[in-house]
Design a protein around this motif. Structure first.
Motif, mmCIF file in Angstrom:
data_model
loop_
_atom_site.group_PDB
_atom_site.id
_atom_site.type_symbol
_atom_site.label_atom_id
_atom_site.label_comp_id
_atom_site.label_asym_id
_atom_site.label_seq_id
_atom_site.Cartn_x
_atom_site.Cartn_y
_atom_site.Cartn_z
ATOM 1 N N GLY A 61 0.852 -1.191 0.000
ATOM 2 C CA GLY A 61 0.000 0.000 0.000
ATOM 3 C C GLY A 61 0.884 1.235 0.000
ATOM 4 N N GLY A 62 0.680 2.105 0.982
ATOM 5 C CA GLY A 62 1.476 3.336 1.080
ATOM 6 C C GLY A 62 2.786 3.136 1.821
ATOM 7 N N GLU A 63 3.018 1.952 2.358
ATOM 8 C CA GLU A 63 4.245 1.694 3.108
ATOM 9 C C GLU A 63 5.030 0.558 2.438
ATOM 10 O OE1 GLU A 63 3.893 2.453 7.624
ATOM 11 O OE2 GLU A 63 1.978 1.530 7.060
ATOM 12 N N THR A 64 6.154 0.208 3.057
ATOM 13 C CA THR A 64 6.981 -0.853 2.491
ATOM 14 C C THR A 64 7.323 -1.902 3.553
ATOM 15 O OG1 THR A 64 9.125 0.130 3.043
ATOM 16 C CG2 THR A 64 8.091 0.836 0.965
ATOM 17 N N GLY A 65 7.826 -3.028 3.078
ATOM 18 C CA GLY A 65 8.309 -4.055 3.995
ATOM 19 C C GLY A 65 9.450 -3.530 4.847
ATOM 20 N N PHE A 66 10.239 -2.611 4.311
ATOM 21 C CA PHE A 66 11.328 -2.002 5.081
ATOM 22 C C PHE A 66 10.773 -1.157 6.219
ATOM 23 C CE2 PHE A 66 13.154 -2.500 0.747
ATOM 24 C CZ PHE A 66 14.059 -3.504 1.064
ATOM 25 N N ASP A 67 9.648 -0.480 5.978
ATOM 26 C CA ASP A 67 8.995 0.289 7.050
ATOM 27 C C ASP A 67 8.609 -0.643 8.195
ATOM 28 O OD1 ASP A 67 9.145 2.704 5.602
ATOM 29 O OD2 ASP A 67 7.214 2.320 4.627
ATOM 30 N N LEU A 68 8.089 -1.806 7.845
ATOM 31 C CA LEU A 68 7.716 -2.789 8.866
ATOM 32 C C LEU A 68 8.934 -3.177 9.698
ATOM 33 C CD1 LEU A 68 5.847 -4.918 10.208
ATOM 34 C CD2 LEU A 68 6.491 -6.466 8.348
ATOM 35 N N LEU A 69 10.030 -3.508 9.043
ATOM 36 C CA LEU A 69 11.224 -3.945 9.770
ATOM 37 C C LEU A 69 11.788 -2.847 10.662
ATOM 38 C CD1 LEU A 69 12.997 -6.033 6.983
ATOM 39 C CD2 LEU A 69 11.587 -6.855 8.892
ATOM 40 N N LYS A 70 11.684 -1.589 10.225
ATOM 41 C CA LYS A 70 12.183 -0.466 11.030
ATOM 42 C C LYS A 70 11.368 -0.275 12.310
ATOM 43 C CE LYS A 70 14.042 1.982 7.076
ATOM 44 N NZ LYS A 70 13.782 3.003 6.066
ATOM 45 N N LYS A 71 10.133 -0.745 12.321
ATOM 46 C CA LYS A 71 9.264 -0.583 13.492
ATOM 47 C C LYS A 71 9.480 -1.671 14.541
ATOM 48 C CE LYS A 71 5.660 1.897 11.034
ATOM 49 N NZ LYS A 71 4.247 2.100 10.839
ATOM 50 N N ILE A 72 10.318 -2.639 14.242
ATOM 51 C CA ILE A 72 10.542 -3.755 15.155
ATOM 52 C C ILE A 72 11.954 -3.656 15.705
ATOM 53 C CG2 ILE A 72 10.608 -6.272 15.371
ATOM 54 C CD1 ILE A 72 8.666 -6.262 12.909
ATOM 55 N N GLU A 73 12.053 -3.445 16.998
ATOM 56 C CA GLU A 73 13.367 -3.235 17.603
ATOM 57 C C GLU A 73 14.192 -4.515 17.652
ATOM 58 O OE1 GLU A 73 15.039 -1.537 21.797
ATOM 59 O OE2 GLU A 73 13.222 -0.637 20.979
ATOM 60 N N ILE A 74 13.618 -5.583 18.155
ATOM 61 C CA ILE A 74 14.321 -6.858 18.255
ATOM 62 C C ILE A 74 13.632 -7.850 17.332
ATOM 63 C CG2 ILE A 74 14.986 -8.750 19.775
ATOM 64 C CD1 ILE A 74 14.994 -6.717 22.070
ATOM 65 N N LYS A 75 14.360 -8.290 16.325
ATOM 66 C CA LYS A 75 13.779 -9.209 15.344
ATOM 67 C C LYS A 75 14.136 -10.639 15.733
ATOM 68 C CE LYS A 75 14.279 -5.655 11.884
ATOM 69 N NZ LYS A 75 14.863 -4.690 12.785
ATOM 70 N N LYS A 76 13.135 -11.415 16.094
ATOM 71 C CA LYS A 76 13.342 -12.813 16.460
ATOM 72 C C LYS A 76 12.898 -13.724 15.322
ATOM 73 C CE LYS A 76 12.945 -12.049 21.393
ATOM 74 N NZ LYS A 76 12.341 -12.476 22.633
ATOM 75 N N PHE A 77 12.987 -13.238 14.107
ATOM 76 C CA PHE A 77 12.542 -13.981 12.931
ATOM 77 C C PHE A 77 13.490 -13.691 11.778
ATOM 78 C CE2 PHE A 77 10.209 -9.984 13.334
ATOM 79 C CZ PHE A 77 10.591 -9.336 12.173
ATOM 80 N N GLU A 78 13.428 -14.550 10.780
ATOM 81 C CA GLU A 78 14.187 -14.349 9.554
ATOM 82 C C GLU A 78 13.232 -13.804 8.492
ATOM 83 O OE1 GLU A 78 17.380 -14.636 9.443
ATOM 84 O OE2 GLU A 78 17.641 -15.664 11.359
ATOM 85 N N VAL A 79 13.794 -13.141 7.488
ATOM 86 C CA VAL A 79 12.981 -12.515 6.439
ATOM 87 C C VAL A 79 13.440 -12.982 5.065
ATOM 88 C CG1 VAL A 79 12.359 -10.334 5.326
ATOM 89 C CG2 VAL A 79 12.536 -10.447 7.813
#
Length: 146
Positions: A61-79
């Motif tokens: 939509g108006g955002e990106t997958g990178f925007d999503l990742l920037k909103k998550i401080e600690i990533k406990k998953f792979e992408v």
């Protein structure tokens, strides 16, 4: 083997349906625990379903997958990015993505990507369960005296 908890994030329902069909048919180690079509729903799905792996589209939509990742401080998953856009590869590498798959999805490429993700996730889980022990023994090296 425990299945890899997987979240699909794509704003195109047909793409999500196609990826679901491919994963179901060819990747038995994957369990799709949630699907989202925008950044806000994806954030909620991550909190609730606690995925090990996320298949992430670039444009949401108006955002990106990178925007999503920037909103998550600690990533406990792979992408693994799955996108029709080839120009974001460098940015995906900088975001520590495991892979970057272009649409239309090639099933062999998908299978290889999932196998790599499963290996990385299992290794990460083993390190959490069995952390490397720190040894208190020091090695003494002889000194050279002149």
């Amino acid at each position: 083997m425990n299945k890899i908890r997987t979240l699909l994030v794509d704003d195109e329902p047909i793409s999500t349906k196609h990826l679901t069909a491919l994963l179901t048919k060819y990747c038995e180690s994957i369990e799709i625990v949630a699907k989202a079509s925008n950044v806000d729903d994806a954030l909620e799905a991550i909190l609730i379903s606690k995925p090990d792996l996320i298949f992430l589209d670039i444009e949401l939509g108006g955002e990106t997958g990178f925007d999503l990742l920037k909103k998550i401080e600690i990533k406990k998953f792979e992408v693994i990015f799955v996108t029709a856009h080839n120009q974001f590869g460098i940015e995906a590498i900088k975001a520590h993505a495991l892979d970057y798959i272009l649409k239309p999805i090639n099933k062999v490429e998908l299978i290889l990507s999932v196998e790599a993700a499963v290996s990385a996730i299992q290794l990460k889980k083993q390190k959490v369960i069995h952390p490397v022990e720190h040894r208190s023994n020091r090695i003494s090296l002889p000194t050279l005296e002149g």
